[in-house]
Design a protein around this motif. Structure first.
Motif, PDB file in Angstrom:
ATOM      1  N   TRP A 217       0.677  -1.319   0.152  1.00 34.50           N
ATOM      2  CA  TRP A 217       0.111   0.069  -0.026  1.00 34.50           C
ATOM      3  C   TRP A 217       0.752   1.175  -0.196  1.00 34.50           C
ATOM      4  N   VAL A 220      -1.257   4.918   3.972  1.00 38.90           N
ATOM      5  CA  VAL A 220      -1.756   4.071   5.150  1.00 38.90           C
ATOM      6  C   VAL A 220      -2.010   5.215   6.211  1.00 38.90           C
ATOM      7  N   LYS A 221      -3.278   5.620   6.272  1.00 39.04           N
ATOM      8  CA  LYS A 221      -3.508   6.525   7.070  1.00 39.04           C
ATOM      9  C   LYS A 221      -4.694   6.002   8.177  1.00 39.04           C
ATOM     10  N   GLN A 222      -4.897   4.855   8.272  1.00 41.98           N
ATOM     11  CA  GLN A 222      -5.711   4.143   9.309  1.00 41.98           C
ATOM     12  C   GLN A 222      -5.028   2.958   9.752  1.00 41.98           C
ATOM     13  N   ASN A 228      -8.951   2.627   6.481  1.00 39.11           N
ATOM     14  CA  ASN A 228      -7.973   3.076   5.412  1.00 39.11           C
ATOM     15  C   ASN A 228      -8.503   3.339   4.055  1.00 39.11           C
ATOM     16  N   TRP A 231     -11.221   6.025   4.366  1.00 35.60           N
ATOM     17  CA  TRP A 231     -10.308   7.482   4.492  1.00 35.60           C
ATOM     18  C   TRP A 231      -9.793   7.809   3.027  1.00 35.60           C
ATOM     19  N   TRP A 290      -2.064  -5.151   8.659  1.00 34.18           N
ATOM     20  CA  TRP A 290      -3.063  -4.391   9.000  1.00 34.18           C
ATOM     21  C   TRP A 290      -3.715  -5.059  10.451  1.00 34.18           C
TER      22      TRP A 290
END
Length: 291
Positions: A217, A220-222, A228, A231, A290
Protein backbone atom coordinates in the motif's frame (compact mmCIF):
# COMPACT_ATOMS: atom_id res chain seq x y z
CA UNK A 1 -96.16 -13.35 -9.29
CA UNK A 2 -92.77 -13.30 -7.59
CA UNK A 3 -91.68 -10.73 -5.01
CA UNK A 4 -88.88 -8.54 -6.36
CA UNK A 5 -85.49 -7.99 -4.75
CA UNK A 6 -85.46 -4.72 -2.75
CA UNK A 7 -83.92 -1.69 -4.43
CA UNK A 8 -81.49 -1.30 -1.51
CA UNK A 9 -79.87 -4.65 -2.39
CA UNK A 10 -79.40 -3.54 -6.01
CA UNK A 11 -77.85 -0.26 -4.88
CA UNK A 12 -75.47 -2.08 -2.53
CA UNK A 13 -74.40 -4.54 -5.24
CA UNK A 14 -73.93 -1.69 -7.72
CA UNK A 15 -71.75 0.18 -5.22
CA UNK A 16 -69.59 -2.94 -4.78
CA UNK A 17 -69.25 -3.47 -8.54
CA UNK A 18 -68.31 0.17 -9.17
CA UNK A 19 -65.74 0.02 -6.35
CA UNK A 20 -64.32 -3.18 -7.83
CA UNK A 21 -64.10 -1.58 -11.26
CA UNK A 22 -62.27 1.49 -9.94
CA UNK A 23 -59.93 -0.76 -7.95
CA UNK A 24 -59.01 -2.57 -11.17
CA UNK A 25 -58.87 0.35 -13.59
CA UNK A 26 -57.77 3.21 -11.30
CA UNK A 27 -55.99 1.59 -8.36
CA UNK A 28 -53.32 4.32 -8.31
CA UNK A 29 -55.77 7.07 -7.33
CA UNK A 30 -57.76 7.63 -4.17
CA UNK A 31 -61.06 6.95 -5.89
CA UNK A 32 -63.19 7.37 -2.75
CA UNK A 33 -62.23 11.06 -2.85
CA UNK A 34 -62.51 11.29 -6.63
CA UNK A 35 -65.55 13.16 -8.02
CA UNK A 36 -65.69 10.72 -10.95
CA UNK A 37 -66.31 7.81 -8.56
CA UNK A 38 -69.19 9.54 -6.85
CA UNK A 39 -70.68 10.74 -10.15
CA UNK A 40 -70.79 7.11 -11.34
CA UNK A 41 -72.35 6.03 -8.03
CA UNK A 42 -75.00 8.76 -8.13
CA UNK A 43 -75.86 8.17 -11.80
CA UNK A 44 -76.09 4.41 -11.25
CA UNK A 45 -78.33 4.91 -8.22
CA UNK A 46 -80.63 7.25 -10.16
CA UNK A 47 -80.92 4.73 -12.98
CA UNK A 48 -81.75 1.98 -10.50
CA UNK A 49 -84.43 4.15 -8.90
CA UNK A 50 -85.97 4.90 -12.31
CA UNK A 51 -85.97 1.23 -13.28
CA UNK A 52 -87.45 0.33 -9.89
CA UNK A 53 -90.27 2.88 -10.39
CA UNK A 54 -91.08 1.39 -13.80
CA UNK A 55 -91.10 -2.09 -12.27
CA UNK A 56 -93.50 -0.84 -9.59
CA UNK A 57 -95.92 0.30 -12.30
CA UNK A 58 -95.68 -3.05 -14.07
CA UNK A 59 -96.09 -4.90 -10.79
CA UNK A 60 -99.23 -2.90 -9.90
CA UNK A 61 -100.79 -3.71 -13.28
CA UNK A 62 -99.96 -7.40 -12.94
CA UNK A 63 -101.30 -7.41 -9.38
CA UNK A 64 -104.69 -6.19 -10.61
CA UNK A 65 -104.96 -9.22 -12.88
CA UNK A 66 -104.43 -11.72 -10.06
CA UNK A 67 -107.23 -13.65 -8.41
CA UNK A 68 -108.11 -12.86 -4.82
CA UNK A 69 -106.32 -16.02 -3.66
CA UNK A 70 -103.19 -15.14 -5.63
CA UNK A 71 -103.27 -11.58 -4.30
CA UNK A 72 -103.43 -12.85 -0.71
CA UNK A 73 -100.55 -15.28 -1.32
CA UNK A 74 -98.45 -12.51 -2.91
CA UNK A 75 -99.08 -10.05 -0.08
CA UNK A 76 -98.26 -12.73 2.48
CA UNK A 77 -95.00 -13.53 0.68
CA UNK A 78 -94.13 -9.85 0.47
CA UNK A 79 -94.26 -9.57 4.28
CA UNK A 80 -91.33 -12.01 4.58
CA UNK A 81 -87.98 -10.11 4.87
CA UNK A 82 -85.64 -10.42 1.89
CA UNK A 83 -82.85 -12.13 3.84
CA UNK A 84 -85.34 -14.67 5.16
CA UNK A 85 -86.59 -15.41 1.64
CA UNK A 86 -82.97 -15.70 0.46
CA UNK A 87 -82.20 -18.15 3.24
CA UNK A 88 -85.35 -20.19 2.62
CA UNK A 89 -84.58 -20.44 -1.10
CA UNK A 90 -81.20 -21.97 -0.22
CA UNK A 91 -82.05 -24.41 2.57
CA UNK A 92 -85.80 -24.77 2.99
CA UNK A 93 -87.25 -28.09 1.79
CA UNK A 94 -90.59 -28.43 0.06
CA UNK A 95 -93.51 -30.11 1.72
CA UNK A 96 -94.86 -33.34 0.20
CA UNK A 97 -97.71 -31.36 -1.34
CA UNK A 98 -95.30 -28.91 -2.99
CA UNK A 99 -93.08 -31.73 -4.25
CA UNK A 100 -95.93 -33.31 -6.21
CA UNK A 101 -96.10 -30.29 -8.49
CA UNK A 102 -92.32 -30.38 -8.99
CA UNK A 103 -91.93 -34.08 -9.81
CA UNK A 104 -90.70 -34.94 -13.30
CA UNK A 105 -91.36 -38.51 -14.43
CA UNK A 106 -88.95 -39.76 -17.05
CA UNK A 107 -91.59 -42.29 -18.09
CA UNK A 108 -89.56 -44.92 -19.87
CA UNK A 109 -87.11 -45.55 -17.02
CA UNK A 110 -89.36 -44.89 -14.04
CA UNK A 111 -86.94 -42.35 -12.55
CA UNK A 112 -88.47 -39.27 -10.95
CA UNK A 113 -86.78 -36.02 -9.96
CA UNK A 114 -87.70 -32.63 -8.55
CA UNK A 115 -87.68 -29.66 -10.92
CA UNK A 116 -86.46 -27.21 -8.27
CA UNK A 117 -85.36 -23.67 -9.08
CA UNK A 118 -81.74 -22.88 -8.26
CA UNK A 119 -81.19 -21.05 -4.95
CA UNK A 120 -80.95 -17.28 -5.29
CA UNK A 121 -77.54 -17.20 -3.62
CA UNK A 122 -76.24 -19.65 -6.25
CA UNK A 123 -77.73 -17.65 -9.11
CA UNK A 124 -76.31 -14.47 -7.57
CA UNK A 125 -72.81 -15.97 -7.38
CA UNK A 126 -73.12 -17.20 -10.96
CA UNK A 127 -74.02 -13.77 -12.32
CA UNK A 128 -71.41 -12.09 -10.13
CA UNK A 129 -68.78 -14.50 -11.45
CA UNK A 130 -69.69 -13.64 -15.03
CA UNK A 131 -69.65 -9.89 -14.42
CA UNK A 132 -66.37 -10.13 -12.50
CA UNK A 133 -64.83 -12.19 -15.31
CA UNK A 134 -65.69 -9.53 -17.90
CA UNK A 135 -64.38 -6.68 -15.74
CA UNK A 136 -61.24 -8.63 -14.84
CA UNK A 137 -60.43 -9.47 -18.46
CA UNK A 138 -60.94 -5.86 -19.56
CA UNK A 139 -58.71 -4.66 -16.73
CA UNK A 140 -56.06 -7.24 -17.55
CA UNK A 141 -55.99 -6.37 -21.26
CA UNK A 142 -56.22 -2.57 -21.07
CA UNK A 143 -54.56 -1.76 -17.73
CA UNK A 144 -51.67 -2.96 -15.56
CA UNK A 145 -54.03 -4.65 -13.13
CA UNK A 146 -52.92 -8.20 -12.20
CA UNK A 147 -49.74 -7.96 -14.31
CA UNK A 148 -46.87 -9.35 -12.24
CA UNK A 149 -44.19 -7.30 -14.02
CA UNK A 150 -46.14 -4.07 -13.58
CA UNK A 151 -46.83 -4.85 -9.92
CA UNK A 152 -43.14 -5.65 -9.38
CA UNK A 153 -42.05 -2.36 -11.01
CA UNK A 154 -44.58 -0.43 -8.95
CA UNK A 155 -43.48 -2.03 -5.69
CA UNK A 156 -39.82 -1.52 -6.59
CA UNK A 157 -40.37 2.19 -7.29
CA UNK A 158 -42.25 2.51 -4.00
CA UNK A 159 -39.43 0.77 -2.16
CA UNK A 160 -36.74 2.92 -3.79
CA UNK A 161 -38.74 6.05 -2.99
CA UNK A 162 -39.02 5.02 0.66
CA UNK A 163 -35.28 4.30 0.77
CA UNK A 164 -34.53 7.71 -0.74
CA UNK A 165 -36.82 9.36 1.80
CA UNK A 166 -35.10 7.47 4.61
CA UNK A 167 -31.67 8.48 3.34
CA UNK A 168 -32.65 12.15 3.67
CA UNK A 169 -32.99 11.86 7.43
CA UNK A 170 -30.75 8.84 8.12
CA UNK A 171 -27.54 9.43 10.10
CA UNK A 172 -24.58 10.02 7.77
CA UNK A 173 -21.93 7.30 7.62
CA UNK A 174 -18.57 8.76 8.59
CA UNK A 175 -15.08 7.40 9.16
CA UNK A 176 -15.90 7.00 12.85
CA UNK A 177 -19.24 5.20 12.33
CA UNK A 178 -18.42 3.09 9.24
CA UNK A 179 -18.31 -0.66 9.93
CA UNK A 180 -17.43 -3.67 7.82
CA UNK A 181 -20.49 -5.74 6.95
CA UNK A 182 -20.18 -8.81 4.65
CA UNK A 183 -23.68 -8.14 3.35
CA UNK A 184 -22.36 -4.93 1.72
CA UNK A 185 -19.82 -6.75 -0.44
CA UNK A 186 -22.16 -7.44 -3.39
CA UNK A 187 -23.40 -3.85 -3.61
CA UNK A 188 -19.86 -2.61 -3.01
CA UNK A 189 -18.70 -4.58 -6.04
CA UNK A 190 -21.26 -2.85 -8.25
CA UNK A 191 -20.26 0.57 -6.91
CA UNK A 192 -16.59 -0.33 -7.44
CA UNK A 193 -17.29 -1.17 -11.09
CA UNK A 194 -19.02 2.18 -11.52
CA UNK A 195 -16.45 4.40 -9.81
CA UNK A 196 -13.14 2.57 -9.42
CA UNK A 197 -12.62 -0.06 -12.11
CA UNK A 198 -11.24 2.45 -14.66
CA UNK A 199 -8.08 2.94 -12.59
CA UNK A 200 -7.90 -0.15 -10.39
CA UNK A 201 -8.98 -2.74 -12.95
CA UNK A 202 -11.56 -5.48 -12.88
CA UNK A 203 -11.66 -7.17 -9.48
CA UNK A 204 -9.16 -4.61 -8.12
CA UNK A 205 -6.20 -6.26 -9.89
CA UNK A 206 -4.73 -2.86 -10.71
CA UNK A 207 -4.04 -0.83 -13.83
CA UNK A 208 -3.44 2.89 -13.77
CA UNK A 209 -4.02 2.62 -10.04
CA UNK A 210 -2.42 0.14 -7.62
CA UNK A 211 -3.36 -3.50 -7.22
CA UNK A 212 -5.85 -3.61 -4.34
CA UNK A 213 -5.62 -7.35 -3.78
CA UNK A 214 -1.99 -7.56 -2.57
CA UNK A 215 -0.31 -6.52 0.69
CA UNK A 216 1.47 -3.44 -0.68
CA UNK A 217 0.00 0.00 0.00
CA UNK A 218 1.17 3.50 -0.87
CA UNK A 219 -1.07 5.39 1.55
CA UNK A 220 -1.55 4.16 5.11
CA UNK A 221 -3.72 6.57 7.08
CA UNK A 222 -5.60 4.17 9.38
CA UNK A 223 -4.66 1.14 11.42
CA UNK A 224 -7.10 -1.23 9.77
CA UNK A 225 -7.63 -1.79 6.04
CA UNK A 226 -11.38 -1.12 5.97
CA UNK A 227 -11.13 2.34 7.52
CA UNK A 228 -8.00 3.13 5.51
CA UNK A 229 -9.95 2.57 2.28
CA UNK A 230 -12.81 4.71 3.63
CA UNK A 231 -10.32 7.50 4.46
CA UNK A 232 -8.95 7.38 0.92
CA UNK A 233 -12.44 7.57 -0.58
CA UNK A 234 -13.19 10.57 1.61
CA UNK A 235 -9.95 12.52 1.27
CA UNK A 236 -8.22 11.22 -1.85
CA UNK A 237 -4.56 10.28 -2.15
CA UNK A 238 -1.90 12.71 -0.84
CA UNK A 239 0.60 11.05 -3.22
CA UNK A 240 -1.51 10.80 -6.38
CA UNK A 241 -4.05 13.50 -7.40
CA UNK A 242 -5.74 11.01 -9.75
CA UNK A 243 -7.24 9.36 -6.66
CA UNK A 244 -10.00 11.84 -5.97
CA UNK A 245 -11.81 12.64 -2.72
CA UNK A 246 -15.04 10.98 -3.87
CA UNK A 247 -17.03 11.71 -0.71
CA UNK A 248 -15.99 15.35 -0.33
CA UNK A 249 -16.65 15.97 -4.02
CA UNK A 250 -20.15 14.52 -3.62
CA UNK A 251 -19.62 11.71 -6.14
CA UNK A 252 -20.56 9.04 -3.60
CA UNK A 253 -22.13 9.10 -0.14
CA UNK A 254 -20.64 7.78 3.08
CA UNK A 255 -22.98 4.80 2.78
CA UNK A 256 -21.63 4.03 -0.70
CA UNK A 257 -18.06 4.40 0.54
CA UNK A 258 -18.80 1.93 3.34
CA UNK A 259 -19.92 -0.60 0.73
CA UNK A 260 -16.92 -0.03 -1.56
CA UNK A 261 -14.58 -0.36 1.42
CA UNK A 262 -16.30 -3.63 2.33
CA UNK A 263 -15.71 -4.97 -1.18
CA UNK A 264 -12.02 -3.93 -1.20
CA UNK A 265 -11.57 -5.47 2.25
CA UNK A 266 -13.12 -8.67 0.89
CA UNK A 267 -10.86 -8.96 -2.18
CA UNK A 268 -7.79 -8.07 -0.12
CA UNK A 269 -8.32 -10.06 3.06
CA UNK A 270 -10.78 -12.83 2.21
CA UNK A 271 -9.71 -13.91 -1.29
CA UNK A 272 -6.30 -14.81 -2.78
CA UNK A 273 -4.39 -11.87 -4.34
CA UNK A 274 -4.16 -11.44 -8.10
CA UNK A 275 -0.46 -11.84 -8.87
CA UNK A 276 1.53 -10.35 -11.74
CA UNK A 277 1.54 -13.75 -13.42
CA UNK A 278 -2.28 -13.76 -13.25
CA UNK A 279 -2.54 -10.31 -14.84
CA UNK A 280 -2.34 -8.20 -11.70
CA UNK A 281 -0.37 -4.95 -11.48
CA UNK A 282 3.10 -4.94 -9.93
CA UNK A 283 3.25 -4.18 -6.21
CA UNK A 284 3.43 -0.51 -5.26
CA UNK A 285 4.31 1.01 -1.89
CA UNK A 286 5.32 -0.91 1.19
CA UNK A 287 4.14 -4.23 2.54
CA UNK A 288 1.59 -3.46 5.23
CA UNK A 289 0.22 -5.50 8.11
CA UNK A 290 -3.25 -4.43 9.19
CA UNK A 291 -4.82 -4.78 12.62
Amino acid sequence: MKVRTPISVHILLTFCLVTLSFEMFASDVQYFTSPYFWVVIIMSTLLLLIVNSLQDLVENENFKNLSEEEKAAYLEQKKVPFMRRLWDSAVKKQSHKEEKSLIIDHGFDGITELDNSLPKWWIGLFYFGNVFCVIYMLAYVFTDYAHQDAEYDKEQKTMLASIAEYEKTAPKVTLETAKYDPSNVAEGEQLFKTNCVTCHGDGGKGGIGPNLTDKYWINVKQKDLFHNVFWMLENGSPNNPTMRAFIKEGVISGKDAEKIAAYIYHINQETPPVTVEQGGASPQGEETTWE
